[in-house]
Design an enzyme around this catalytic site. Structure first.
Site, mmCIF file in Angstrom:
data_model
loop_
_atom_site.group_PDB
_atom_site.id
_atom_site.type_symbol
_atom_site.label_atom_id
_atom_site.label_comp_id
_atom_site.label_asym_id
_atom_site.label_seq_id
_atom_site.Cartn_x
_atom_site.Cartn_y
_atom_site.Cartn_z
ATOM 1 N N HIS A 348 0.801 -1.232 0.000
ATOM 2 C CA HIS A 348 0.000 0.000 0.000
ATOM 3 C C HIS A 348 0.824 1.267 0.000
ATOM 4 O O HIS A 348 0.257 2.352 0.142
ATOM 5 C CB HIS A 348 -0.909 0.058 1.233
ATOM 6 C CG HIS A 348 -1.941 -1.001 1.291
ATOM 7 N ND1 HIS A 348 -3.211 -0.851 0.792
ATOM 8 C CD2 HIS A 348 -1.889 -2.253 1.788
ATOM 9 C CE1 HIS A 348 -3.903 -1.959 1.000
ATOM 10 N NE2 HIS A 348 -3.122 -2.821 1.603
ATOM 11 N N LYS A 526 -8.690 13.371 4.807
ATOM 12 C CA LYS A 526 -7.754 12.253 4.764
ATOM 13 C C LYS A 526 -6.728 12.484 5.858
ATOM 14 O O LYS A 526 -6.730 13.563 6.482
ATOM 15 C CB LYS A 526 -7.051 12.145 3.405
ATOM 16 C CG LYS A 526 -6.516 13.501 2.889
ATOM 17 C CD LYS A 526 -5.930 13.397 1.487
ATOM 18 C CE LYS A 526 -6.946 13.446 0.374
ATOM 19 N NZ LYS A 526 -7.070 12.231 -0.393
ATOM 20 N N ARG A 527 -5.851 11.497 6.117
ATOM 21 C CA ARG A 527 -4.789 11.737 7.090
ATOM 22 C C ARG A 527 -3.977 12.966 6.677
ATOM 23 O O ARG A 527 -3.835 13.252 5.485
ATOM 24 C CB ARG A 527 -3.866 10.508 7.186
ATOM 25 C CG ARG A 527 -4.486 9.361 7.952
ATOM 26 C CD ARG A 527 -4.773 9.735 9.384
ATOM 27 N NE ARG A 527 -3.564 9.751 10.162
ATOM 28 C CZ ARG A 527 -3.273 8.912 11.151
ATOM 29 N NH1 ARG A 527 -4.162 7.995 11.509
ATOM 30 N NH2 ARG A 527 -2.152 8.985 11.802
ATOM 31 N N LYS A 532 0.285 14.458 0.977
ATOM 32 C CA LYS A 532 -1.110 14.686 0.592
ATOM 33 C C LYS A 532 -1.394 16.184 0.362
ATOM 34 O O LYS A 532 -2.417 16.568 -0.171
ATOM 35 C CB LYS A 532 -2.063 14.115 1.634
ATOM 36 C CG LYS A 532 -1.979 12.573 1.740
ATOM 37 C CD LYS A 532 -2.890 12.044 2.825
ATOM 38 C CE LYS A 532 -2.718 10.565 3.110
ATOM 39 N NZ LYS A 532 -3.464 9.696 2.176
ATOM 40 N N THR A 634 -8.916 6.128 -1.842
ATOM 41 C CA THR A 634 -10.238 5.525 -1.967
ATOM 42 C C THR A 634 -11.294 6.602 -1.712
ATOM 43 O O THR A 634 -12.406 6.516 -2.221
ATOM 44 C CB THR A 634 -10.425 4.359 -0.970
ATOM 45 O OG1 THR A 634 -9.920 4.767 0.302
ATOM 46 C CG2 THR A 634 -9.688 3.127 -1.439
ATOM 47 N N LYS A 638 -15.003 7.646 -3.553
ATOM 48 C CA LYS A 638 -16.269 7.921 -2.861
ATOM 49 C C LYS A 638 -16.853 9.262 -3.309
ATOM 50 O O LYS A 638 -18.055 9.392 -3.526
ATOM 51 C CB LYS A 638 -16.045 7.935 -1.339
ATOM 52 C CG LYS A 638 -15.631 6.579 -0.789
ATOM 53 C CD LYS A 638 -15.083 6.660 0.635
ATOM 54 C CE LYS A 638 -14.346 5.374 0.982
ATOM 55 N NZ LYS A 638 -13.460 5.487 2.153
HETATM 56 C C1 F58 Z 1 -3.171 3.736 2.167
HETATM 57 N N1 F58 Z 1 -2.188 3.402 3.150
HETATM 58 C C2 F58 Z 1 -2.582 4.474 0.991
HETATM 59 N N2 F58 Z 1 -1.498 3.099 5.300
HETATM 60 O O1 F58 Z 1 -1.891 5.627 1.431
HETATM 61 C C3 F58 Z 1 -3.726 4.860 0.056
HETATM 62 O O2 F58 Z 1 -3.218 5.475 -1.096
HETATM 63 C C4 F58 Z 1 -4.511 3.612 -0.333
HETATM 64 O O3 F58 Z 1 -5.657 3.965 -1.040
HETATM 65 C C5 F58 Z 1 -4.932 2.849 0.902
HETATM 66 O O4 F58 Z 1 -3.806 2.550 1.716
HETATM 67 C C6 F58 Z 1 -5.613 1.545 0.567
HETATM 68 O O5 F58 Z 1 -4.853 0.815 -0.351
HETATM 69 C C7 F58 Z 1 -2.484 3.489 4.447
HETATM 70 O O6 F58 Z 1 -3.582 3.851 4.837
HETATM 71 C C8 F58 Z 1 -1.559 3.158 6.632
HETATM 72 O O7 F58 Z 1 -2.433 3.746 7.219
HETATM 73 C C9 F58 Z 1 -0.463 2.396 7.372
HETATM 74 C C10 F58 Z 1 -0.811 2.231 8.826
HETATM 75 C C11 F58 Z 1 0.262 1.502 9.593
HETATM 76 C C12 F58 Z 1 1.643 2.092 9.425
HETATM 77 C C13 F58 Z 1 1.985 2.314 7.962
HETATM 78 C C14 F58 Z 1 0.869 3.042 7.167
#
Ligand code: F58
Length: 794
Positions: A348, A526-527, A532, A634, A638
């Site tokens: 991811h 988003k985060r 971002k 994602t 939405k």
């Molecule tokens: C997200 N990753 C991607 N990681 O940033 C986003 O582009 C993608 O759409 C999504 O995954 C689903 O595939 C993500 O959310 C984390 O939150 C991890 C949490 C634990 C530590 C490392 C990052």
């Protein structure tokens, strides 16, 4: 069998019975919590039947099950979800109304299950929904965190984290399984056998996950950590009251809290223990279930498909080998083969700081037997391929490489991302194992992200093309022919307007702000992360504010800018950006010159439930990451599905969204992934960009002069300097194009007819972004697991 239809009277009877018999309350003394719990239990009763039926069918079919291993499941609320899947929403409304209660209010009483940080965890939740809707036998496996993602508060504009407590109330949807327990060992020595120094118990809690129309239900099994000895009575009797509870506290710490760190290295030892804890419990459970069906262990991969959601469960490779070789006597080489045939891995992220590596010393101390097995895996990999890629290197264990080598299939989450996975992080391994990397573009569940959260649009779509789109989202294409119909477009915009009014009311209640529902609702949720680029958004907002002030009589399109999102508690720059947004918002919102044309609102504690109110109300979706950095996104899907237009870069799934909705219905700007890489090599690229952009230079000077931080002018010197000196995410280089494109958005928004066409086409052409399509892709290309639903859909 389709909808488990229930008459409102019967449901009401069941609610009242639960109120009395399960909660010990009468109607006079019942609180909102009591009513919500009673309704949930009444609906849960209706889930049990399809759940048992699905389990029986799965055993009868003697086929393969999918096991989705994920550290995170960002579920949100479940009550509405269950109600719609049962076809019991109207009955619930009516049953409650007759008791003098409002369904929407009851539903909103449920706390979010926030067992995830962001996209990765939410994707897992959408996948569970789709697996059940498609009737693919599956288990989700994760951790039952006592505290989910922290609550975000703002104090003087700064983020403050407060522990979240969703389990302070009874979690109505789960079933505790006190009999399902496994021992999980840590540390110790390997003398022939592994003798762990420390052991905790993993205890299962099951939540049924019901699919559309209640045709199928799978299980989400979450593990809670318990001590092997409940209480140290000896210490207690000796008067050591604290010492008596220490072993218990240490054991329970493992499932105490979700790691909020989605940036750099997370907390070390505990995180490693969490990963091993849930992976080992899940694999022991999988092997036990397999054994109970009487198959030969050699055929494990014919019955078991294990998907690793990122590298967090990557210890599954060595753990499965350990179970096969050490516990079941399978020869080592064969054990590696079987494990690989079972395992697949989803990547991811390309961000180097997010790729997991464990210090070798810590790893050896915590999982000594696994380290030996990893050495064997590595030797096997090196000798078979002649590769020079090592799993253990620079005194660390590299989990990405481990996951890759131990998986028969590795996938990225958007077309662009999967190509970059091949070319960058895993370029060498891609050469060693050609064809192993494939793409599965992410998707979102249309049940939650359209049907449930957007009633006005749902009703319009149902009236226009019927209801079959809910589990066949491609059907939305049928809306295209209506886009030339002025009446349809008016209805489409009326639905949007209704959602905007709902959001306006919500903002009034939550943050005490009055907003104009006619303004353009421009949303970035988003985060908070440098890549971002919320930073670029707020800088552009200031530039826009300057323009209005320079020409207060101009014909400005009124805009409401909404931000939402949390920063990892240790991510200093992200927290500075939050502070800046809040500071800017205070200044802009109180400016009498611009007040009617521009507002900035940042409601605290963004979560799944907040997204469900924001997304349907959006006119403009901000997807503005530095190209090459957002694996997929994602939220972008939405928004498009709900008829917002995107302003975005060619990053992640934006590329595919733009291809599908049409480039004329998408506001593109910015450097491409390739240009980004080249630009970074240019000397002083950010200073040059700032020098060439009077708008940006002015904004940066205003911030540096303390215009938004009166009394503390130096507050943002660090942030501003960062842009001049280390603008790694190229905010400065993309700024002008972003600003110009925002101006185009302003112009476009005024042409209501054209805007409504573009918005409706976004909805009509977003069918491909259903997570049902994504899961069908995994089932066909990776798992080889057919649906067990009859053709008739029962
Ligand atoms: C997200 N990753 C991607 N990681 O940033 C986003 O582009 C993608 O759409 C999504 O995954 C689903 O595939 C993500 O959310 C984390 O939150 C991890 C949490 C634990 C530590 C490392 C990052």
């Amino acid at each position: 069998m389709t909808n488990t239809t229930i008459a409102p009277e019967d449901l009401q009877k069941s609610i009242l019975q639960h109120l009395e018999k399960s909660l010990g309350k009468d109607t006079q003394n019942a609180t909102l919590y009591d009513w919500r719990t009673s309704l949930s239990l009444a609906l849960r009763d209706l889930v049990v039947d399809p759940w048992f039926r699905s389990t029986r069918k799965t055993y009868e079919a003697a086929g393969k099950r999918v096991y989705y291993l994920s550290m995170e499941f960002l579920i949100g609320r479940l009550l509405e979800d269950v109600a719609i899947n049962l076809g019991a929403e109207d009955a619930s409304r009516k049953a409650l109304a007759d008791l003098g209660l409002e369904y929407d209010k009851v539903v909103r009483d449920e706390p979010d299950a926030a067992l995830g940080n962001g996209g990765l965890g939410r994707l897992a939740a959408c996948f569970l929904d789709s697996l059940s809707t498609l009737g693919i036998p599956a288990y989700g496996y994760g951790i039952r965190y006592e505290h989910g993602l922290f609550e975000q508060h703002f104090e003087d504009g700064r983020q403050i984290e407060v522990a979240e407590g969703w389990l302070a109330q009874r979690h109505t949807w789960e079933f505790e399984r006190p009999e399902v327990t496994y021992r999980i060992g840590f540390g110790g020595h390997v003398n022939g056998n592994w003798e762990p120094a420390e052991t905790v118990i993993a205890n299962a809690y099951d939540t049924p996950i019901l699919g559309w129309k209640g045709r199928w239900a799978n299980t989400l099994r979450l593990w809670s950590a318990k001590p092997t000895v409940l209480f140290d009575l000896g210490s207690f009797n000796r008067g050591d009251l604290v010492g008596a509870v220490v072993p218990e506290a240490l054991a329970r710490a493992i499932s105490r809290v979700l790691y909020p760190d989605d940036t750099t290295e997370a907390g070390k030892e505990l995180r490693l223990k969490q990963e091993y804890f849930f992976t080992s419990a899940s694999l022991q459970d999988i092997v036990r279930r397999f054994g109970s069906e009487g198959y030969d262990i050699d055929t494990l991969a014919d019955h078991v498909a294990i998907q690793l959601n990122d590298t967090h469960p990557a210890i599954a490779g060595p753990e499965l080998i350990r179970l096969l070789a050490d516990d079941h006597g399978v020869e080592m080489a064969r054990a590696i083969e079987i494990a690989r045939d079972c395992l697949a891995y989803t990547n991811h992220t390309l961000l180097p700081e997010a790729l997991e590596r464990w210090d070798l010393g810590l790893f050896a101390r915590t999982l000594p037997r696994h380290l030996q097995i990893i050495e064997t895996i590595e030797a096997d990999h090196l000798s078979r391929t002649g590769s020079h890629v090592r799993i253990i290197e620079d005194h660390s264990v590299k989990m990405g490489e481990l996951a890759f080598v131990m998986a028969h299939c590795v996938n990225g989450v958007s077309a662009l991302h999967s190509e970059l996975v091949k070319k960058t992080v895993f370029a060498d391994l891609n050469r060693d194992y050609p064809g192993r990397i494939i793409n599965q573009t992410n998707g979102v569940t249309p049940r939650r992200w359209l049907y449930n959260c957007n009633a006005p649009l749902r009703e319009l779509i149902n009236r226009t093309i019927g209801e079959s789109w809910v589990d066949d989202l491609d059907q939305l294409k049928k809306l295209e022919t209506h886009v030339s119909d002025a009446g349809f477009l008016e209805d489409f915009m009326a639905a949007k307007q209704a959602n905007k009014k709902r959001l306006a009311n919500w903002l009034g209640e939550q943050v005490g702000q009055t907003v104009d529902p006619a303004a353009m609702f421009d949303i970035q949720i988003k985060r908070i992360h440098e890549y971002k680029r919320q930073f670029m958004n707020i800088l552009e907002t200031i530039a826009h504010w300057n323009e209005i002030r320079d020409n207060p009589n101009g014909d400005w399109t009124p805009r409401l800018k909404i931000f939402g999102g949390k920063a990892a508690p240790g991510y200093f720059v992200a927290k500075e950006i939050i502070h800046l947004i809040n500071d800017v918002s205070r200044v802009i919102n109180t400016d009498p010159v611009t007040r009617d044309r521009l507002k900035v609102i940042y409601p605290p504690n963004y979560n799944v439930s907040m997204a469900e109110v924001l997304i349907p109300a959006a006119d403009l979706s901000e997807q503005i990451s530095t190209a090459g950095k957002e694996a997929s996104g994602t939220g972008n899907m939405k928004f498009a599905l709900n008829g917002a237009l995107t302003i975005g870069t060619l990053d992640g799934a934006n590329v595919e969204i733009r291809e599908r909705v049409g480039e004329e219905n998408f506001f593109l700007f910015g450097l491409t992934a390739e240009e980004v890489v080249n630009r970074r090599t240019q000397h002083d690229f950010s200073r040059t960009a700032i020098a060439n952009s009077p708008h940006l230079a002015r904004v940066l000077n205003q911030i540096a002069d303390g215009l938004f931080s009166a009394g503390d002018p130096g507050r943002y010197h660090g942030l501003v300097t960062l842009l001049y000196e280390h603008d790694y995410f190229l905010v400065t280089c993309d700024f002008d194009d972003y600003h110009a494109t925002q101006n185009k958005v302003d112009t476009a928004f005024v042409d209501r007819r054209r805007w409504s066409e573009m918005a409706a086409l976004n909805t009509a052409r977003s069918g491909w972004f259903s997570s049902d399509r994504t899961i069908e892709g995994y089932a066909k290309d990776i798992w080889n697991t057919p649906s067990l639903l009859d053709k008739s859909g029962s």
